[in-house]
Design a protein around this motif. Sequence first.
Motif, mmCIF file in Angstrom:
data_model
loop_
_atom_site.group_PDB
_atom_site.id
_atom_site.type_symbol
_atom_site.label_atom_id
_atom_site.label_comp_id
_atom_site.label_asym_id
_atom_site.label_seq_id
_atom_site.Cartn_x
_atom_site.Cartn_y
_atom_site.Cartn_z
ATOM 1 N N VAL A 110 0.849 -1.185 0.000
ATOM 2 C CA VAL A 110 0.000 0.000 0.000
ATOM 3 C C VAL A 110 0.890 1.242 0.000
ATOM 4 C CG1 VAL A 110 -1.791 1.286 1.227
ATOM 5 C CG2 VAL A 110 -1.753 -1.213 1.359
ATOM 6 N N GLU A 111 0.520 2.206 -0.844
ATOM 7 C CA GLU A 111 1.164 3.516 -0.823
ATOM 8 C C GLU A 111 0.093 4.572 -0.584
ATOM 9 O OE1 GLU A 111 4.301 4.004 -0.702
ATOM 10 O OE2 GLU A 111 5.166 2.190 -1.577
ATOM 11 N N VAL A 112 0.370 5.473 0.345
ATOM 12 C CA VAL A 112 -0.476 6.630 0.597
ATOM 13 C C VAL A 112 0.178 7.783 -0.165
ATOM 14 C CG1 VAL A 112 -1.416 8.189 2.330
ATOM 15 C CG2 VAL A 112 -1.171 5.742 2.849
ATOM 16 N N VAL A 113 -0.516 8.309 -1.141
ATOM 17 C CA VAL A 113 0.062 9.302 -2.045
ATOM 18 C C VAL A 113 0.236 10.638 -1.333
ATOM 19 C CG1 VAL A 113 -0.277 10.556 -4.213
ATOM 20 C CG2 VAL A 113 -0.906 8.138 -4.053
ATOM 21 N N SER A 114 1.434 11.190 -1.450
ATOM 22 C CA SER A 114 1.768 12.510 -0.937
ATOM 23 C C SER A 114 2.160 13.380 -2.126
ATOM 24 C CB SER A 114 2.960 12.428 0.024
ATOM 25 O OG SER A 114 2.618 11.746 1.199
ATOM 26 N N PRO A 115 2.124 14.697 -1.959
ATOM 27 C CA PRO A 115 2.530 15.549 -3.083
ATOM 28 C C PRO A 115 3.928 15.221 -3.617
ATOM 29 C CG PRO A 115 1.446 16.875 -1.414
ATOM 30 C CD PRO A 115 1.609 15.483 -0.833
ATOM 31 N N SER A 116 4.863 14.871 -2.726
ATOM 32 C CA SER A 116 6.232 14.600 -3.168
ATOM 33 C C SER A 116 6.409 13.217 -3.788
ATOM 34 C CB SER A 116 7.207 14.767 -1.995
ATOM 35 O OG SER A 116 6.946 13.791 -1.003
ATOM 36 N N THR A 117 5.411 12.326 -3.647
ATOM 37 C CA THR A 117 5.552 10.964 -4.178
ATOM 38 C C THR A 117 4.467 10.608 -5.196
ATOM 39 O OG1 THR A 117 4.222 9.963 -2.412
ATOM 40 C CG2 THR A 117 6.609 10.159 -2.025
ATOM 41 N N ARG A 118 3.684 11.588 -5.600
ATOM 42 C CA ARG A 118 2.519 11.336 -6.454
ATOM 43 C C ARG A 118 2.865 10.523 -7.706
ATOM 44 N NH1 ARG A 118 0.515 16.470 -6.762
ATOM 45 N NH2 ARG A 118 -0.707 16.016 -4.902
ATOM 46 N N SER A 119 3.816 10.963 -8.477
ATOM 47 C CA SER A 119 4.162 10.280 -9.726
ATOM 48 C C SER A 119 4.736 8.889 -9.453
ATOM 49 C CB SER A 119 5.167 11.120 -10.523
ATOM 50 O OG SER A 119 5.492 10.466 -11.712
ATOM 51 N N ARG A 120 5.600 8.785 -8.459
ATOM 52 C CA ARG A 120 6.180 7.482 -8.102
ATOM 53 C C ARG A 120 5.096 6.478 -7.728
ATOM 54 N NH1 ARG A 120 10.580 9.183 -3.688
ATOM 55 N NH2 ARG A 120 11.496 10.815 -4.927
ATOM 56 N N ASP A 121 4.186 6.902 -6.841
ATOM 57 C CA ASP A 121 3.163 5.975 -6.334
ATOM 58 C C ASP A 121 2.165 5.578 -7.419
ATOM 59 O OD1 ASP A 121 4.385 6.172 -3.869
ATOM 60 O OD2 ASP A 121 2.929 7.572 -3.042
ATOM 61 N N ARG A 122 1.826 6.508 -8.282
ATOM 62 C CA ARG A 122 0.827 6.225 -9.322
ATOM 63 C C ARG A 122 1.380 5.400 -10.475
ATOM 64 N NH1 ARG A 122 -1.872 12.251 -9.785
ATOM 65 N NH2 ARG A 122 -3.013 12.167 -7.813
ATOM 66 N N HIS A 123 2.653 5.562 -10.771
ATOM 67 C CA HIS A 123 3.187 4.928 -11.971
ATOM 68 C C HIS A 123 4.371 3.990 -11.689
ATOM 69 C CE1 HIS A 123 0.540 7.636 -14.066
ATOM 70 N NE2 HIS A 123 1.106 8.665 -13.444
ATOM 71 N N MET A 124 5.460 4.570 -11.190
ATOM 72 C CA MET A 124 6.691 3.796 -11.036
ATOM 73 C C MET A 124 6.545 2.642 -10.051
ATOM 74 S SD MET A 124 9.896 3.501 -9.160
ATOM 75 C CE MET A 124 9.471 4.643 -7.926
ATOM 76 N N LYS A 125 6.004 2.907 -8.864
ATOM 77 C CA LYS A 125 5.887 1.833 -7.877
ATOM 78 C C LYS A 125 4.854 0.803 -8.308
ATOM 79 C CE LYS A 125 7.870 3.675 -3.695
ATOM 80 N NZ LYS A 125 7.686 3.856 -2.249
ATOM 81 N N LYS A 126 3.791 1.239 -8.940
ATOM 82 C CA LYS A 126 2.790 0.299 -9.452
ATOM 83 C C LYS A 126 3.449 -0.668 -10.427
ATOM 84 C CE LYS A 126 -0.638 0.685 -12.747
ATOM 85 N NZ LYS A 126 -1.612 1.444 -13.490
ATOM 86 N N ALA A 127 4.237 -0.165 -11.350
ATOM 87 C CA ALA A 127 4.922 -1.023 -12.325
ATOM 88 C C ALA A 127 5.969 -1.917 -11.641
ATOM 89 C CB ALA A 127 5.572 -0.169 -13.404
ATOM 90 N N ALA A 128 6.708 -1.356 -10.688
ATOM 91 C CA ALA A 128 7.749 -2.125 -10.000
ATOM 92 C C ALA A 128 7.150 -3.245 -9.153
ATOM 93 C CB ALA A 128 8.600 -1.200 -9.127
ATOM 94 N N TYR A 129 6.070 -2.961 -8.434
ATOM 95 C CA TYR A 129 5.433 -3.991 -7.611
ATOM 96 C C TYR A 129 4.825 -5.082 -8.486
ATOM 97 C CZ TYR A 129 5.849 -0.737 -3.606
ATOM 98 O OH TYR A 129 6.318 0.098 -2.615
ATOM 99 N N ALA A 130 4.253 -4.707 -9.618
ATOM 100 C CA ALA A 130 3.704 -5.709 -10.540
ATOM 101 C C ALA A 130 4.824 -6.586 -11.090
ATOM 102 C CB ALA A 130 2.941 -5.034 -11.678
#
Length: 194
Positions: free
Chosen positions: A114-134
């Motif tokens: 689970v990632e709780v999106v913050s302004p400083s991590t928005r792009s990472r959590d929405r795209h990069m981490k989603k792809a990396a976790y998959a």
Amino acid sequence: MATTEPTARRTVLPGEPPFTVNDLLKFPDDGNRYELFNGSLLVSPSPTPMHQYASLRLVRILEDAAPPEFQPLQEVNLGVGPRDFFIPDLVVVRTETVPATELMFAPDDILLAVEVVSPSTRSRDRHMKKAAYAAAGIPLYWRVELSEGPSLYVHELAGDEYKPAEKHEAGRTAGLFAPFEVGFDPAVLLRPRA
């Protein structure tokens, strides 16, 4: 009250890009959150108070709903490979893996990230981490968007990528069945304690 005076000194990190997990383990404990994606260093400040509040509320909800064989945990080390290292805001693992894990969990241990999106991590959590976790084979990825009321996005793994997210908005109970059955209104993640 003790305070730390700002200085002009820079933190010198051991190793050279691209970084490895071994390099990362030598970094100073300076209050930053260091992660690696394909050897690139990702640095985040400590989470905001509302981020911490929502994360803690979600841990409590999951802890109350989890059967004994599942354990929710906050901010664990996740080693994916020699150049990939993440610190999800929250995970669910099998309880038996907790005492056997000394420093970091492997992707096979993680049932939910689970990632709780913050302004400083928005792009990472929405795209990069989603792809990396998959790519790491983590079966479930939840993304909490605080700015949306909050909303909960549930991603389920299908092959080597996540299916389109199922969105659960504040004001309606999200009935979820994996990794175990749990139901809650995402609005409670920001609601003050009674």
